[in-house]
Design an enzyme around this catalytic site. Structure first.
Site, short mmCIF file in Angstrom:
data_model
loop_
_atom_site.label_atom_id
_atom_site.label_comp_id
_atom_site.label_asym_id
_atom_site.label_seq_id
_atom_site.Cartn_x
_atom_site.Cartn_y
_atom_site.Cartn_z
N GLY A 21 0.78 -1.16 0.06
CA GLY A 21 0.10 -0.12 0.06
C GLY A 21 0.77 1.17 0.01
NE ARG A 25 5.92 -1.89 4.31
CZ ARG A 25 5.24 -2.42 5.53
NH1 ARG A 25 4.30 -3.14 5.21
NH2 ARG A 25 5.16 -1.87 6.65
NE ARG A 44 -3.18 11.42 -9.37
CZ ARG A 44 -4.37 12.19 -8.95
NH1 ARG A 44 -4.61 12.52 -7.71
NH2 ARG A 44 -5.04 12.82 -9.88
NE ARG A 88 -3.55 -5.48 0.57
CZ ARG A 88 -2.88 -4.39 1.23
NH1 ARG A 88 -1.62 -4.06 0.66
NH2 ARG A 88 -3.34 -4.09 2.43
CB SER A 91 1.16 -5.10 8.34
OG SER A 91 0.73 -3.80 8.04
CG ASP A 223 -2.60 -4.52 14.79
OD1 ASP A 223 -3.88 -4.22 15.02
OD2 ASP A 223 -2.09 -4.19 13.60
NE ARG A 236 5.76 -1.69 13.26
CZ ARG A 236 5.76 -1.14 14.47
NH1 ARG A 236 4.98 -1.77 15.28
NH2 ARG A 236 6.41 -0.17 14.56
#
Length: 254
Positions: A21, A25, A44, A88, A91, A223, A236
């Site tokens: 997303g 990353r 963008r 995809r 997390s 989480d 993480r």
């Protein structure tokens, strides 16, 4: 041929793409895992890169947050750039005690509270599912490496902040985790593949270039909404590395 949202030219994007997303990353993934990455998009600030992994061309591109955003980018990747395999990576929050912190969730199916599928004019509720081929490959890779994983349904939610904890109702139906994008990705992939098989009205031309479009969502549980547990930054990173290795090993087989 560029689009209003993607400056890539034909051939700039590989047939297999990883879709986090966060565009930053995507940059980290490209610089960490891909050999000789070349940036193909910054429109963008939605960064996209193509490089190689174990000799196979692989791209990575951010999609933004939410179903409308990934719906837009994945549609363009499929229909304008000929991408066949869309994975995809990201997390998710666990909403089921079976999905523990650090586990990899492989989304066999995606439920949603979105209205995205209404565009298809269906008289009912559509079940958005992943590619079994990609899912099977991912499971085998995780088992080979000994990474903890769980396969099942996830919830692609339209809302992050809600008036009531809606995840509890979805948990009652066996959903493992909650994220915000996969439902649209699965819809776009299966719609394109079915059009290639002639599922459109007989009066419409069938474009076989969309044949074998496949999608899969792979997530690290960061989480738990059930227990209130959260991971540290170090945890993480380590857990994300395991999930990325699974996705990349799948990409190397395509």
């Amino acid at each position: 041929m560029s689009t209003p949202h993607n400056a890539a030219n034909p051939g700039d994007i590989a047939k297999t793409i990883l879709l986090p997303g966060d565009p930053l990353r995507a940059k980290v993934i490209a610089e960490t895992y891909l050999s000789d990455p070349v940036q193909f998009n910054a429109v963008r600030n939605m960064f996209g890169y193509t490089g190689t992994y174990k000799g196979k061309p692989v791209s990575v591109m951010g999609t933004g947050m939410g179903i409308p955003s990934i719906g837009l980018y994945s549609y363009e990747l499929i229909h304008f750039y000929g991408v066949k395999n869309l994975i995809r990576v990201g997390s998710c929050g666990s909403i089921n005690r079976k999905a523990k912190i650090g586990d990899i969730i492989m989304a066999q199916g995606a439920c949603t509270n979105s209205n995205y599928a209404s565009q298809y004019g269906l008289d009912g509720t559509f079940s958005a599912i992943s590619s079994f081929d990609l899912l099977r490959k991912a499971v085998l890779v995780a088992e080979e490496h000994g990474y903890p994983y769980i396969v099942g349904n996830i919830l692609s939610s339209d809302t992050f902040y809600t008036e009531k904890p809606v995840w509890k109702d979805w948990a009652k139906m066996g959903c493992l985790g909650v994220e915000m994008e996969s439902f649209a990705l699965y819809c776009n992939a299966v719609r394109a593949a079915c059009a290639a098989e002639g599922a459109d009205d007989a009066s419409q031309a069938v474009d076989n270039s969309f044949e074998d479009v496949k999608a899969l969502g792979i997530f690290t549980v960061s989480d738990s909404l059930v227990t209130g547990e959260e991971t540290t930054a170090e945890e993480r990173q380590n857990n994300f590395t395991n999930m990325m290795e699974v996705a990349l090993e799948v990409a190397a087989q395509l």
